[in-house]
Motif scaffolding. Structure first.
Motif, PDB file in Angstrom:
ATOM      1  N   GLY A  67       0.824  -1.215   0.000  1.00  0.00           N
ATOM      2  CA  GLY A  67       0.000   0.000   0.000  1.00  0.00           C
ATOM      3  C   GLY A  67       0.856   1.263   0.000  1.00  0.00           C
ATOM      4  N   SER A  68       1.927   1.261   0.811  1.00  0.00           N
ATOM      5  CA  SER A  68       2.822   2.419   0.855  1.00  0.00           C
ATOM      6  C   SER A  68       3.529   2.599  -0.482  1.00  0.00           C
ATOM      7  N   ALA A  69       4.085   1.506  -1.010  1.00  0.00           N
ATOM      8  CA  ALA A  69       4.811   1.586  -2.286  1.00  0.00           C
ATOM      9  C   ALA A  69       3.901   2.124  -3.386  1.00  0.00           C
ATOM     10  N   LEU A  70       2.672   1.661  -3.403  1.00  0.00           N
ATOM     11  CA  LEU A  70       1.722   2.106  -4.427  1.00  0.00           C
ATOM     12  C   LEU A  70       1.372   3.581  -4.242  1.00  0.00           C
ATOM     13  N   ASP A  71       1.241   3.993  -2.995  1.00  0.00           N
ATOM     14  CA  ASP A  71       0.990   5.417  -2.730  1.00  0.00           C
ATOM     15  C   ASP A  71       2.137   6.281  -3.266  1.00  0.00           C
ATOM     16  N   TRP A  72       3.373   5.817  -3.071  1.00  0.00           N
ATOM     17  CA  TRP A  72       4.533   6.607  -3.507  1.00  0.00           C
ATOM     18  C   TRP A  72       4.600   6.685  -5.026  1.00  0.00           C
ATOM     19  N   ILE A  73       4.229   5.597  -5.706  1.00  0.00           N
ATOM     20  CA  ILE A  73       4.217   5.625  -7.176  1.00  0.00           C
ATOM     21  C   ILE A  73       3.197   6.656  -7.658  1.00  0.00           C
ATOM     22  N   VAL A  74       2.030   6.639  -7.041  1.00  0.00           N
ATOM     23  CA  VAL A  74       0.982   7.593  -7.426  1.00  0.00           C
ATOM     24  C   VAL A  74       1.465   9.023  -7.166  1.00  0.00           C
ATOM     25  N   LYS A  75       2.108   9.246  -6.015  1.00  0.00           N
ATOM     26  CA  LYS A  75       2.622  10.591  -5.703  1.00  0.00           C
ATOM     27  C   LYS A  75       3.704  11.010  -6.694  1.00  0.00           C
ATOM     28  N   ALA A  76       4.592  10.081  -7.052  1.00  0.00           N
ATOM     29  CA  ALA A  76       5.647  10.395  -8.023  1.00  0.00           C
ATOM     30  C   ALA A  76       5.017  10.802  -9.356  1.00  0.00           C
ATOM     31  N   ALA A  77       3.963  10.084  -9.746  1.00  0.00           N
ATOM     32  CA  ALA A  77       3.283  10.392 -11.005  1.00  0.00           C
ATOM     33  C   ALA A  77       2.593  11.753 -10.936  1.00  0.00           C
ATOM     34  N   GLU A  78       2.014  12.071  -9.774  1.00  0.00           N
ATOM     35  CA  GLU A  78       1.349  13.368  -9.600  1.00  0.00           C
ATOM     36  C   GLU A  78       2.346  14.521  -9.657  1.00  0.00           C
ATOM     37  N   HIS A  79       3.585  14.248  -9.268  1.00  0.00           N
ATOM     38  CA  HIS A  79       4.632  15.276  -9.261  1.00  0.00           C
ATOM     39  C   HIS A  79       5.707  14.910 -10.285  1.00  0.00           C
ATOM     40  N   SER A  80       5.267  14.471 -11.463  1.00  0.00           N
ATOM     41  CA  SER A  80       6.211  13.884 -12.424  1.00  0.00           C
ATOM     42  C   SER A  80       7.329  14.829 -12.855  1.00  0.00           C
ATOM     43  N   ASN A  81       7.034  16.097 -13.115  1.00  0.00           N
ATOM     44  CA  ASN A  81       8.086  17.028 -13.552  1.00  0.00           C
ATOM     45  C   ASN A  81       9.137  17.219 -12.460  1.00  0.00           C
ATOM     46  N   GLU A  82       8.642  17.467 -11.274  1.00  0.00           N
ATOM     47  CA  GLU A  82       9.542  17.685 -10.135  1.00  0.00           C
ATOM     48  C   GLU A  82      10.344  16.422  -9.839  1.00  0.00           C
ATOM     49  N   PHE A  83       9.686  15.252  -9.906  1.00  0.00           N
ATOM     50  CA  PHE A  83      10.389  14.021  -9.586  1.00  0.00           C
ATOM     51  C   PHE A  83      11.409  13.681 -10.681  1.00  0.00           C
ATOM     52  N   THR A  84      11.102  13.998 -11.923  1.00  0.00           N
ATOM     53  CA  THR A  84      12.063  13.792 -13.011  1.00  0.00           C
ATOM     54  C   THR A  84      13.312  14.638 -12.773  1.00  0.00           C
ATOM     55  N   ARG A  85      13.104  15.903 -12.404  1.00  0.00           N
ATOM     56  CA  ARG A  85      14.229  16.800 -12.111  1.00  0.00           C
ATOM     57  C   ARG A  85      15.049  16.262 -10.932  1.00  0.00           C
ATOM     58  N   TYR A  86      14.338  15.730  -9.930  1.00  0.00           N
ATOM     59  CA  TYR A  86      15.006  15.166  -8.762  1.00  0.00           C
ATOM     60  C   TYR A  86      15.862  13.961  -9.164  1.00  0.00           C
ATOM     61  N   MET A  87      15.310  13.108 -10.037  1.00  0.00           N
ATOM     62  CA  MET A  87      16.057  11.920 -10.482  1.00  0.00           C
ATOM     63  C   MET A  87      17.308  12.335 -11.250  1.00  0.00           C
ATOM     64  N   GLN A  88      17.204  13.409 -12.042  1.00  0.00           N
ATOM     65  CA  GLN A  88      18.359  13.880 -12.821  1.00  0.00           C
ATOM     66  C   GLN A  88      19.416  14.508 -11.919  1.00  0.00           C
ATOM     67  N   GLN A  89      18.977  15.431 -11.057  1.00  0.00           N
ATOM     68  CA  GLN A  89      19.929  16.239 -10.293  1.00  0.00           C
ATOM     69  C   GLN A  89      20.455  15.563  -9.041  1.00  0.00           C
ATOM     70  N   GLU A  90      19.588  14.887  -8.322  1.00  0.00           N
ATOM     71  CA  GLU A  90      20.002  14.360  -7.022  1.00  0.00           C
ATOM     72  C   GLU A  90      20.290  12.872  -7.037  1.00  0.00           C
ATOM     73  N   MET A  91      19.630  12.144  -7.923  1.00  0.00           N
ATOM     74  CA  MET A  91      19.868  10.712  -7.988  1.00  0.00           C
ATOM     75  C   MET A  91      20.854  10.388  -9.113  1.00  0.00           C
TER      76      MET A  91
END
Ligand SMILES: [Zn+2]
Length: 148
Positions: free
Chosen positions: A94-118
Motif C-alpha cells: 500500500g505504501s509503495a503504491l501510494d509513492w508511485i501515485v505521488k511520483a506520477a502526480e509530481h512527475s516534472n519535479e520528480f524527473t528533475r530530482y532523479m536527474q539532479q540528485e539521484m
C-alpha cells in the motif's frame, strides 16, 4: 523526519512564496532560515513566512524517510517486482503504491530530482516512467484492493 542531507538539499532550493516579500521567488537570497530541523520547517527572515520544506512535493506529509521512498521507486523502476521490493525494503505494498501515485502526480519535479540528485541517466528516467505508465492500471486495481 528528514535526514540532515535531505533537509539541506531541500532548503537550498527554497524560496519565499509570499508575494509582497522582497525575496519573493528568489532562491539563494540568504533569507531562508531554519525554524525547526525536526519538523522540517524553515522561515523567511524578511517577512516571517513559515513553511515545511516538503510543501508542494511528493514527499509532503510522508512519515517514511525520503531515501527509503526513493530506494523503493528505484527498485520498482529497475524491474524488481512489487512483492520482492516490499519484502526487501520492509514496506507495505500500500505504501509503495501510494509513492508511485505521488511520483506520477509530481512527475516534472520528480524527473528533475532523479536527474539532479539521484544522478540517473535519461534512459533510466524513461524506464522509470515507462514502468509507472505500464503498471498504472494494475497498480490502481491493487491499490483499491489494498484499501478494502
Ligand atoms: Zn519572505
Amino acid at each position: 523526519m528528514l535526514s540532515k542531507i535531505e533537509f539541506d538539499l531541500l532548503k537550498s532550493s527554497q524560496y519565499c512564496d509570499k508575494e509582497p516579500c522582497e525575496c519573493y521567488n528568489k532562491t539563494g537570497a540568504g533569507n531562508i532560515k531554519i525554524n525547526s530541523r525536526s519538523k522540517g520547517q524553515v522561515y523567511c527572515n524578511r517577512c516571517g513566512n513559515r513553511w515545511v520544506l516538503t510543501k508542494g512535493t511528493m514527499f509532503f506529509d510522508l512519515r517514511t524517510p525520503m531515501d527509503k521512498v526513493i530506494k523503493v521507486l528505484l527498485c520498482l523502476s529497475r524491474g524488481m517486482g512489487l512483492n520482492n521490493t516490499c519484502r526487501q525494503e520492509k514496506v507495505t505494498a500500500g505504501s509503495a503504491l501510494d509513492w508511485i501515485v505521488k511520483a506520477a502526480e509530481h512527475s516534472n519535479e520528480f524527473t528533475r530530482y532523479m536527474q539532479q540528485e539521484m544522478h540517473l541517466e535519461q534512459v533510466q528516467i524513461d524506464e522509470f516512467w515507462s514502468f509507472v505508465l505500464k503498471k498504472r492500471k494494475i497498480l490502481q486495481m491493487k491499490r483499491e484492493s489494498c484499501l478494502k
